[in-house]
Design an enzyme around this catalytic site. Structure first.
Site, PDB file in Angstrom:
ATOM      1  N   GLY A  44       0.807  -1.139  -0.017  1.00 48.71           N
ATOM      2  CA  GLY A  44      -0.194   0.013  -0.068  1.00 48.71           C
ATOM      3  C   GLY A  44       0.755   1.296  -0.028  1.00 48.71           C
ATOM      4  O   GLY A  44       1.977   1.186   0.740  1.00 48.71           O
ATOM      5  N   GLY A  45       0.562   2.354  -0.934  1.00 44.90           N
ATOM      6  CA  GLY A  45       1.254   3.593  -1.100  1.00 44.90           C
ATOM      7  C   GLY A  45       0.371   4.783  -0.851  1.00 44.90           C
ATOM      8  O   GLY A  45       0.556   5.681  -1.047  1.00 44.90           O
ATOM      9  N   GLY A  46      -0.588   4.496   0.007  1.00 49.87           N
ATOM     10  CA  GLY A  46      -1.677   5.471   0.631  1.00 49.87           C
ATOM     11  C   GLY A  46      -0.887   6.240   1.508  1.00 49.87           C
ATOM     12  O   GLY A  46       0.502   6.262   1.768  1.00 49.87           O
ATOM     13  N   ALA A  48      -0.827   5.814   4.607  1.00 48.47           N
ATOM     14  CA  ALA A  48      -0.089   5.041   5.895  1.00 48.47           C
ATOM     15  C   ALA A  48       1.173   4.468   5.110  1.00 48.47           C
ATOM     16  O   ALA A  48       2.330   4.420   5.570  1.00 48.47           O
ATOM     17  CB  ALA A  48      -0.908   4.135   6.011  1.00 48.47           C
ATOM     18  N   CYS A 199     -13.467   8.118   7.407  1.00 49.58           N
ATOM     19  CA  CYS A 199     -13.935   9.114   7.730  1.00 49.58           C
ATOM     20  C   CYS A 199     -15.457   9.329   7.786  1.00 49.58           C
ATOM     21  O   CYS A 199     -16.058   9.918   6.973  1.00 49.58           O
ATOM     22  CB  CYS A 199     -13.561  10.428   6.812  1.00 49.58           C
ATOM     23  SG  CYS A 199     -13.891  12.093   7.157  1.00 49.58           S
ATOM     24  N   CYS A 377     -11.309  14.193  13.276  1.00 49.14           N
ATOM     25  CA  CYS A 377     -12.509  14.425  12.237  1.00 49.14           C
ATOM     26  C   CYS A 377     -12.454  16.062  12.094  1.00 49.14           C
ATOM     27  O   CYS A 377     -13.248  16.419  12.830  1.00 49.14           O
ATOM     28  CB  CYS A 377     -13.565  13.771  12.450  1.00 49.14           C
ATOM     29  SG  CYS A 377     -14.775  13.939  11.195  1.00 49.14           S
TER      30      CYS A 377
END
Ligand code: UQ1
Length: 445
Positions: A44-46, A48, A199, A377
């Site tokens: 995953g390269g988001g 995180a 979210c 949030c």
């Protein structure tokens, strides 16, 4: 529709076809050869994956190509900005960058999807069949949006003349503001589904901004007699998961004349009729504008692997972020089972914990840093105002500016709006993706 771009409906169909294909993969033979080996592989390269891989690299403990990131994406989107796209404040193009350009050249980037995990043998098989070995594995691929989970939704989103829209995707967030501008009278419906979503405040952020837009255009007031009327239909029992903020948001809802339909879960869209499931049965409601939040869930390749719990999330310890069964596997973010709200702000606190504990582990030491569930949030309540909810496990408020300046963050403020709109996107691009931002704790030295 641009040529070559898949419609939401086509993508939903392709998604199930790929999932079916992956399910038929055979387990690899007992003897296997690896195409590549790394000390740490990050799936995953988001938000995180980039934070973690770059924080690891900056520790100075790795040589080039010791760390690898795997992600099939061409583009990297700043997703917290999509609420602002829905309100006409930003363009979706402004919020995206080529994915490959965000990965430091000292990190090996595999621009591929994952086919399967073999945690007992410490390798991953890529979608193209290559086997990638690791000493430590970080699983942070996020979750997927299941458009097909609501009957009629993919088709309604694709139809440009339909008043159905959603800020939850790159392809769909662009349609939202045009539809808000177009509504001159009638019923505006905003939904929030059952199950875990990313979210959890975003469904109502979009509503508050649209309400403010219609109010400023003279089309909405709380009297109940204005040309536009607004309903918030949520599958949850309250406006928000944390009582302190939920009470305030419900007070705003009542004051602003918004009808609240609680425990109402959108299940189907047919023309201008929305069907909700609720404890008492079924409710059909006509609409002239509909903002939908689809159901979400783990990616198929995570759900079916040995690392997932029954619900399909990567099963890690809620304090150390280490996998409960495989000690060299780690996870945070949307794909993990960490019992907190799934946000980018949460990553700012989770990533340093994972990185510290993984480095300890590489040195044969015990994890010694604990994640307390911090998440946030920035809840936009109107143009120019944000209620900055910040809390930890158990829904206990943990407000940065209360601690420093004694400011109660339940009060929507302009300064928080500018943080949300200007500061967070800036700090994300300049610092967070490079591994030097720890949210409320500031810069990482
Ligand atoms: C944060 O660091 C961040 O990321 C860059 C956000 O982006 C979406 C946030 O919403 C929040 C709340 C933080 C936390 C940082 C501070 C200074 C409260």
């Amino acid at each position: 529709m641009l040529p070559g771009r898949l419609t939401v409906a086509a993508r939903a169909a392709r998604h199930s076809a790929i999932a079916a294909q992956i399910r038929t993969f055979k387990a690899p033979p007992a003897t296997y050869s690896l195409d590549r080996n790394h000390r740490v592989v990050v799936v995953g390269g988001g938000a995180a994956g980039l934070s973690i891989s770059h924080q690891l690299l900056r520790s100075g403990k790795f040589a080039p190509n010791d760390i690898a990131v795997i992600d099939p994406a061409t583009w990297h989107d700043y997703q917290p900005g999509w609420t602002l796209v829905g309100a006409g404040l930003k363009t979706r193009e402004q919020l995206r960058k080529p994915q490959a350009g965000l990965v430091n050249p000292k990190i090996k980037f595999y621009n591929h999807g994952v086919g399967s995990f073999s945690p007992k043998e410490n390798f991953i098989m890529l979608g193209n069949g290559d086997k990638i070995g690791y000493e430590q594995l970080v699983v942070v691929p996020g979750i997927s949006i299941n458009y097909a989970s609501i009957k009629g939704l993919p088709e309604a989103l694709d139809a440009t003349d339909s008043p159905v829209c959603s800020i939850y995707g790159y392809d769909t967030c662009d349609k939202v503001f045009g539809k808000i501008e177009k509504l001159r009278k009638g019923t505006a419906l905003f939904t929030q589904p059952t199950g875990i979503i990313k979210c959890a405040g975003a469904p109502q952020k979009t509503m508050w901004l649209a309400l403010d837009y219609w109010k400023k255009a003279g089309l909405y007031n709380p009297s109940g007699t204005s040309p536009v009327n607004i309903t918030f239909a949520t599958a949850l029992r309250t406006m928000f998961g944390v009582p302190k903020y939920s009470d305030k948001l419900d007070e705003l809802r009542k004051k602003r004349g918004v009808e609240g339909l609680f425990q109402h879960d959108l299940v189907a869209i047919d023309g201008n009729t929305a069907t909700f499931a609720h404890p008492g049965g079924e409710l059909k409601k006509q609409f002239d504008f509909l903002h939908v939040v689809p159901k979400m869930g783990p990616h198929e390749f995570v759900k079916k692997c040995d690392l997932a719990n029954e619900a399909g999330f990567v099963d890690v310890d809620e304090s150390t972020t280490r996998h409960k069964t495989f000690p060299n596997v780690w996870s945070v973010g949307d794909a993990s089972n960490l019992p907190t709200s799934k946000t980018m702000a949460a990553i700012t606190s989770q990533a340093p914990v994972l990185v510290r504990n993984l480095l300890q582990s590489l040195e044969g030491k015990k994890p010694d840093m604990a994640y307390d569930g911090y998440t946030s949030c920035p809840l936009v309540t109107e143009y120019g105002k944000v209620l900055l909810a910040e809390f930890k496990y158990g829904g206990v408020p943990k407000e940065t500016f209360k601690t420093w300046f004694g400011v109660d963050q339940v009060v929507p403020r302009r300064i928080f709006y500018h943080m949300k709109k200007d500061f967070f996107p800036w700090v994300y691009e300049k610092f967070m993706v490079k591994g030097i931002w720890a949210g409320p704790k500031g810069l990482i030295k």
